[in-house]
Design an enzyme around this catalytic site. Structure first.
Site, PDB file in Angstrom:
ATOM      1  N   SER A 543      32.523  38.984  41.384  1.00  0.00           N
ATOM      2  CA  SER A 543      33.542  38.057  41.866  1.00  0.00           C
ATOM      3  C   SER A 543      34.533  37.769  40.730  1.00  0.00           C
ATOM      4  O   SER A 543      35.170  38.685  40.219  1.00  0.00           O
ATOM      5  CB  SER A 543      32.881  36.787  42.399  1.00  0.00           C
ATOM      6  OG  SER A 543      33.808  35.985  43.092  1.00  0.00           O
ATOM      7  N   HIS A 658      30.208  38.117  50.728  1.00  0.00           N
ATOM      8  CA  HIS A 658      30.527  38.045  49.300  1.00  0.00           C
ATOM      9  C   HIS A 658      29.288  38.274  48.438  1.00  0.00           C
ATOM     10  O   HIS A 658      29.407  38.620  47.262  1.00  0.00           O
ATOM     11  CB  HIS A 658      31.153  36.691  48.980  1.00  0.00           C
ATOM     12  CG  HIS A 658      31.785  36.633  47.630  1.00  0.00           C
ATOM     13  ND1 HIS A 658      32.701  37.576  47.193  1.00  0.00           N
ATOM     14  CD2 HIS A 658      31.631  35.759  46.599  1.00  0.00           C
ATOM     15  CE1 HIS A 658      33.091  37.277  45.969  1.00  0.00           C
ATOM     16  NE2 HIS A 658      32.450  36.187  45.579  1.00  0.00           N
TER      17      HIS A 658
END
Length: 683
Positions: A543, A658
């Site tokens: 991320s 994610h």
């Protein structure tokens, strides 16, 4: 050197990879997955690591972490049999036994099969105080966007969305929802044009009645399209019933209002960048920048208390509950009914304190009876139920221990312990400090044997959004890396919250270079101490940490022998145009602002690929269903590197959101790919 720092978006030859589920894009993904899997997902070592990690993830010996809600303890559980998971509950008495009896409320595997959906659990909200209804969020494939459905706790059935007694039901969206009473909710969701912000989150706070069409929901507040999100919530605590609206102007600044019975909004006049919480008669304010009140200045990271109603009426009598220093910061806190528990980090090591409001003062005492040399976090308190708490303690080589107690009634007692998943007999944890480019001392932890010979080392970093990286146990890292002779390092670089909000705020926007300099300083310090060499040093991050990995590749390639870049941001010229990217401009800056693009362009990995540069091998991994960080960041970076003949492997899980994986099998597979990539480079 040639790079694309200032190229406009329309000159990007890989824009077509932004079409998430387009046929051409997915054909590209499958072709690259095939190459990566042919190279990595083969051989005895890969199979053994995948099996080892899967065993860690699936074992029944793991601690089933719980949350008390009323008389029951709730848990969501996945294992080798229950792939998608079980939502279940038990009593404290049962939970304290060796083999608790669990009352299964939702079998997600059975539900997914019956409905023909790829459901992934996203959470639930119970109606207080009776907890006889729940709002359950289910995602298709693990995306942030979820379907919300009402569940009857007595009949164990989802309520039909049709009819006069219809259950609350919302189609797939990034929804914000909260119970008011059994027939009413606060709501923010996608209801068509104008209902979402540029970041893709709710722009409207609404009140919705059971049995009425969603189109009739009453709008209480409208934000701006440039806001991150608008939300409304209800506190049903008896005697302290209140309603609130929050306008998140950007990722770090919010305006909070109390909503009166007449639907009037009363501003809670605190600094917009401060964190606040309201419990019974108390307002707590945690400063994130210096704040002056009536000639008194409170430092960044200070926790203050005021009587809420008095503060709302204009009084500014503030009590300092915690004040940071050069080594200590407040990590997090939680209320029980009558007490406040603080978790304090001192050079990234935790201590706990108990504060109790008394007449015109707060009593403070240390939290006794806790294990030493471990990271301790508050897992759960339920102020509705009393002064009970659950704490989790673990370290890099210390398996998790779950402690339970009641403040004023019982000392912390171990109720569950996780087994050791790897032999840590010869593995030690050490803390060192590296000196960054501006002289800042940056702490980092080294986990491995005390062998004086430089060896394979994996350096992990994040460096953003005030996320602290504290010591914790990982059976997967232990089995796939440490026991095979690797050394694991965690860098507590700026951008995190290890030394309070100031450790983070100094790297926002134009200060971002300090994150990269800190991580590079740790990499060099590892070599200087003889722990590893550049050829045997790998870096890993996901991320925001994936952005850091892209920067290490393009700006500091000489420091590393391999890089693992997961669910990353990489095209910082267009990040604000992709999915939730607009919400992060408070962290990185606005690429459409020439002054801010001037510093973003200096590090944006996609724009800084050097056609003539020499890069270490990189594995880039993401997920098609990641609707937070767009998979095109990873796709385009890999395509450009490949075009220039750089050593790159690419893997994209079609599911997973994610987190990159929708279940334990996918996570074990993805983890084994990562370590096989590293061991191939370092063996």
């Amino acid at each position: 050197m040639t790079s694309d720092q200032n190229s406009p978006a329309d000159s990007d030859p890989y824009l077509w990879l932004e079409d998430v589920t387009g046929d051409a894009a997915l054909d590209w993904v499958r072709a690259h997955n095939a190459v990566t899997e042919a190279q990595l997902a083969t051989g005895e070592r890969f199979e053994q690591m995948q099996s080892d990690v899967r065993e860690v993830l699936d074992t029944d010996a793991r601690i089933p972490y719980v949350r008390r809600r009323g008389e029951y303890l709730y848990n969501f559980w996945r294992d080798g049999t229950n792939i998608r998971g079980l939502w279940r509950r038990t009593t404290l008495e049962q939970y304290q036994s060796d083999n608790p009896e669990w009352d299964v409320l939702v079998d997600l595997d059975a539900l997914a099969e019956a409905e023909g959906e790829n459901w992934v659990w996203k959470g639930t909200q119970l109606l207080r105080p009776h907890r006889d209804r729940a709002l359950i969020s289910l995602s298709r494939g693990g995306a942030d966007a979820a379907v919300v459905r009402e569940f009857d706790m007595e009949t164990r059935q989802f309520l039909s969305p049709d009819g006069p007694d219809a259950g609350f039901y919302l189609p797939e969206a990034k929804t914000d929802i909260d119970w008011i009473d059994i027939d009413t909710v606060y709501l923010g969701t996608d209801t068509g044009p104008g209902s979402l912000t540029d970041s893709g989150y709710p722009r409207l706070a609404q009140r919705w009645k059971r049995g009425t069409p969603l189109s009739s929901a009453e709008t209480l507040y409208e934000g701006e399209s440039t806001d991150v999100a608008i939300s409304a919530s209800h506190d049903p605590t008896p005697g302290f019933e209140r309603d609130f609206v929050t306008r998140s102007v950007d990722f770090y600044n919010s305006r909070r209002f109390q909503l009166t019975l007449d639907d009037e909004l009363v501003l809670i006049d605190t600094p917009e960048d401060a964190g606040i919480s309201i419990h019974h008669e108390w307002l707590l304010i945690r400063t994130k920048s210096p704040w002056t009140v009536e000639d008194t200045e409170y430092a960044t990271g200070t926790l203050l208390a005021a009587r809420y109603e008095d503060y709302l009426a204009g009084a500014r009598e503030l009590t300092v509950l915690f004040e940071p220093d050069d080594h200590s910061s407040l990590d997090h806190y939680s209320w029980t009914r009558d007490h406040l528990i603080l978790v304090v980090l001192t050079d990234v090591r935790t201590t706990l304190r108990i504060l109790t409001p008394a007449d015109n003062t707060w009593d403070e005492r240390p939290f006794e009876g806790l294990p030493e040399l471990t990271t301790i976090e508050i897992l759960d308190t339920d102020p509705d139920s009393g002064n009970e708490y659950f704490l989790n303690a673990s370290g890099y080589t210390s398996p998790a221990t779950l402690l339970h107690g009641v403040i004023g009634e019982s000392e912390p007692t171990v109720v569950k312990s996780a087994p050791a998943f790897f032999d840590a007999t010869d593995i030690v944890t050490q803390q060192f400090f590296a000196t960054s480019a501006d002289g800042t001392q940056v702490p980092y932890f080294v986990v491995g044997t005390e062998d004086s010979t430089p060896g394979p080392t994996l350096l992990y970093g994040y460096g953003g959004f005030e996320v602290s990286l504290t010591p914790s146990y990982s059976g997967s890292i232990g089995r796939a890396w440490l026991t095979r002779g690797g050394t694991y390092v965690v860098a507590n670089i700026r951008g995190g919250g290890e030394y309070g909000p100031g450790w983070h705020t100094q790297v926002l926007k134009s200060g971002r270079h300090k994150v990269h300099e800190d991580f590079a300083a740790v990499a060099r310090d590892l070599v200087d101490r003889g722990i590893t060499t550049p050829e045997l040093l790998a870096a890993q991050g996901g991320s925001n940490g994936g952005l850091l990995m892209g920067i290490m590749l393009t700006k500091y390639p000489e420091l590393f022998g391999a890089i693992v870049c997961q669910v990353p941001l990489l095209d910082m010229r267009r990040f604000h145009l992709l999915l939730a990217g607009a919400s992060w401009m408070a962290e990185y800056g606005d690429p459409d602002n020439a002054d801010e693009w001037s510093f973003i362009s200096q590090y944006s990995p996609y724009q800084n690929i050097d056609a003539d540069g020499s890069y270490p091998p990189i594995l880039i991994a993401t997920s098609t269903r990641d609707d937070r960080v767009h998979p095109a960041h990873a796709r385009k970076m890999a395509a450009r590197l490949e075009e220039l003949g750089k050593p790159v492997l690419y893997f994209e899980n079609i599911e997973g959101g994610h987190g990159g994986a929708a279940d334990n099998a996918q996570l074990a597979y993805k983890t084994a790919l990562t370590y096989e990539f590293l061991w191939q480079k370092f063996s």
